[in-house]
Design a protein around this motif. Sequence first.
Motif, short mmCIF file in Angstrom:
data_model
loop_
_atom_site.label_atom_id
_atom_site.label_comp_id
_atom_site.label_asym_id
_atom_site.label_seq_id
_atom_site.Cartn_x
_atom_site.Cartn_y
_atom_site.Cartn_z
N PHE A 175 41.97 23.78 -42.50
CA PHE A 175 42.13 22.55 -41.72
C PHE A 175 41.31 22.64 -40.43
O PHE A 175 41.86 22.81 -39.33
N PHE A 176 40.01 22.52 -40.53
CA PHE A 176 39.17 22.65 -39.33
C PHE A 176 38.41 21.34 -39.08
O PHE A 176 37.24 21.32 -38.77
N ASN A 177 39.13 20.23 -39.25
CA ASN A 177 38.51 18.93 -39.01
C ASN A 177 39.56 17.96 -38.49
O ASN A 177 40.74 18.29 -38.38
N ILE A 178 39.11 16.77 -38.17
CA ILE A 178 40.01 15.70 -37.75
C ILE A 178 39.42 14.37 -38.22
O ILE A 178 38.24 14.11 -38.01
N GLY A 179 40.24 13.59 -38.89
CA GLY A 179 39.86 12.22 -39.22
C GLY A 179 40.69 11.30 -38.34
O GLY A 179 41.91 11.49 -38.22
N TYR A 180 40.06 10.34 -37.70
CA TYR A 180 40.82 9.52 -36.75
C TYR A 180 40.34 8.06 -36.72
O TYR A 180 39.29 7.72 -37.27
N LEU A 181 41.16 7.23 -36.12
CA LEU A 181 40.86 5.81 -35.92
C LEU A 181 40.45 5.63 -34.47
O LEU A 181 41.27 5.79 -33.56
N ALA A 182 39.18 5.33 -34.25
CA ALA A 182 38.68 5.12 -32.88
C ALA A 182 38.78 3.64 -32.53
O ALA A 182 38.42 2.77 -33.33
N LEU A 207 47.31 16.32 -50.08
CA LEU A 207 46.42 17.45 -49.78
C LEU A 207 45.75 17.23 -48.42
O LEU A 207 44.54 17.29 -48.27
N ALA A 208 46.58 16.95 -47.44
CA ALA A 208 46.14 16.75 -46.06
C ALA A 208 47.36 16.94 -45.18
O ALA A 208 48.49 17.04 -45.66
N ARG A 209 47.11 16.97 -43.90
CA ARG A 209 48.20 17.19 -42.94
C ARG A 209 48.14 16.10 -41.88
O ARG A 209 47.07 15.86 -41.29
N PRO A 210 49.24 15.38 -41.61
CA PRO A 210 49.21 14.37 -40.55
C PRO A 210 48.79 15.00 -39.23
O PRO A 210 49.25 16.09 -38.88
N ALA A 211 47.91 14.33 -38.51
CA ALA A 211 47.40 14.88 -37.26
C ALA A 211 48.20 14.35 -36.07
O ALA A 211 48.39 13.14 -35.93
N ASN A 212 48.62 15.27 -35.23
CA ASN A 212 49.28 14.89 -33.98
C ASN A 212 48.33 14.97 -32.80
O ASN A 212 48.52 14.30 -31.79
N SER A 213 47.32 15.83 -32.92
CA SER A 213 46.37 16.07 -31.85
C SER A 213 44.95 16.00 -32.40
O SER A 213 44.75 15.99 -33.62
N PHE A 214 43.99 15.96 -31.50
CA PHE A 214 42.59 15.96 -31.91
C PHE A 214 42.03 17.38 -32.06
O PHE A 214 40.87 17.54 -32.39
N VAL A 215 42.86 18.37 -31.80
CA VAL A 215 42.49 19.76 -32.00
C VAL A 215 43.15 20.24 -33.30
O VAL A 215 44.36 20.07 -33.47
N ILE A 219 43.55 7.11 -32.41
CA ILE A 219 44.70 7.56 -33.18
C ILE A 219 44.28 8.70 -34.10
O ILE A 219 43.50 8.50 -35.05
N PRO A 220 44.78 9.93 -33.86
CA PRO A 220 44.50 11.02 -34.81
C PRO A 220 45.25 10.74 -36.11
O PRO A 220 46.44 10.40 -36.08
N LEU A 221 44.56 10.86 -37.24
CA LEU A 221 45.18 10.53 -38.52
C LEU A 221 45.50 11.77 -39.35
O LEU A 221 46.65 12.03 -39.65
N VAL A 222 44.46 12.53 -39.73
CA VAL A 222 44.69 13.65 -40.64
C VAL A 222 43.77 14.84 -40.35
O VAL A 222 42.68 14.69 -39.81
N HIS A 223 44.26 16.00 -40.75
CA HIS A 223 43.43 17.18 -40.94
C HIS A 223 43.40 17.43 -42.44
O HIS A 223 44.47 17.52 -43.07
N THR A 224 42.25 17.52 -43.04
CA THR A 224 42.17 17.70 -44.48
C THR A 224 41.71 19.11 -44.83
O THR A 224 41.16 19.84 -44.00
N MET A 225 41.94 19.45 -46.09
CA MET A 225 41.41 20.68 -46.67
C MET A 225 40.39 20.26 -47.73
O MET A 225 40.77 19.99 -48.87
#
Length: 537
Positions: free
Chosen positions: A286-293, A327-335, A500-506
């Motif tokens: 999980f070394f990424n971030i998908g988000y709504l800008a 197969l993803a993790r809800p994102a709480n932060s942008f890190v 809005i941070p959305l997901v960290h994917t694998m």
Amino acid sequence: MKKGNRYVVFIGILMLIIITSMNGWKLVSKKVLSSKKNKKLIIARANDSISLDPAITTEIESFKVTVNLYDNLVKYEKKGGKIIPSLAESWKTSEDGLTWVFKLRKNVKFHDGTDFDAHAVQFNFERWMNSDNPYHTGYFSYWSYNFGGFPGIVKSVTAVSKYSLEIVLNEPYAPFLSTLTMPVFGIASPDAIMKYNENFRQHPIGTGPFEFKSWRAGKEIVLTKNNNYWGNDPKIDEVVFRVIESNEERLKLLEEGKIHIADNLTAKDVERIEKNQNIDVYLRPFFNIGYLAMNNQKEPFDNKEVRMAIGHLIDKDRMVKEVFNDLARPANSFVPPMLWGYHENIKSLEYNPKKAKKLLIHAGYSKGFNTTLWVMDTPRAYFPNPMLLAEFIKESLAKADIRVEIIKYSWDEYIEKIKEGEHTLILTGWTGDHIDPDNFLYTFFASDNRRTELTSNYSFYNNKEVDILLKQARQATDKEFRKNLYRKLQEIVNENTPAIPLVHTMPIIGVSNKVKGYVPHLTGKETLEDVDLISKR
């Protein structure tokens, strides 16, 4: 016939037999040599590269190729986060962190046969850092992001001797060494840059394990083995990066044995792959971030209550299940959670449409509003199915009468348009380039990164306190102190909700079991010199 003549004839026949035998051996030898199988590794991906000049690109599909064409001064080890030598054999820094001296590797050649040395490295740095340099053609966005403009915090770069390079900074920069591992700072041949200049993106020449052979735009890029590589001798003769937009088609070709590696597959493909004994599944961390800008400079997203309302309308748990097949993790932060400095106590805005409607009423939008949502047309590591996600966002916002029109662009057009700041809502994301929180938080939220054509702050967020903390975190040398600053930054960003941070994917990779030595790197970019193809496992 006289005895002497018979002797001459005998000798002549003997020579003829010997010559014929030698020719026959030569023919057999050539046949044997030519029968040696050319090892061709075929990698299928959804998107083509945009540029093979790493200095002027910002997107991962280009870097996946360029990391095999160019070497950096330093690099990360393949299976971890330790920085190790590459073109630089060693380095040292002054106590104040302002002066760095690199001892360079000798007897290294660029693919065009010219010498690698300190003068070549100086040439590259001067091209990157000086906007008035005649070879500074295009947008050197990554230099600006990392070093604060042109020339930014870099005071000078000097070839002290043929194999010694000195870099002097105007101020301490804690991520300096890890920044130099980024693909964008691969060292290119000065002769080739001077020869091709603005067309160098199509004529890449570095010192890497593979050399550029051909590029059919939208189809494939072909690299060949660098027989004079200074490092480990590449085991593959040819690498083909083939563009196959359809996930289904990539998987089908992998199953048929027509390709060896299929990138950016979907979660639905995993069960199918696991039933195939000839294919292995790799999952990147999980070394990424998908988000709504949200464009904070445009109404109504210049209003914090509207931005918060958007966050309350998105059910991330349902999104992960329906769009990402769990197969993803809800994102709480942008890190990303695996990166040091991640704030585990940061919480997302809870899914609550009633609260969202109240916020909109208080902001003066009791009847909702119309807006547009931009989306890319092909999969990304953080969004394996971007259109499905766009439809989910549209449906979610409709619960508060926010009427969304989805506008789709090709990837190369998309990344050009979002830098202009014409959007209101966009789906975007980021895969880390190096292992430092600065690579995420500074990239997304520094006000300096709102400049047209150099934009990475796609929310066009401007907060003086954030800028001060980001700069302090860059200059501090104590890691624990930096960690605390990044945790504070995440709290501020979470409270202001510029995006809005959305997901960290694998990200999912399908790999033929004929492939040996392939090690997926968390950044999504691998050098392939240690990869081999075998006939049987």
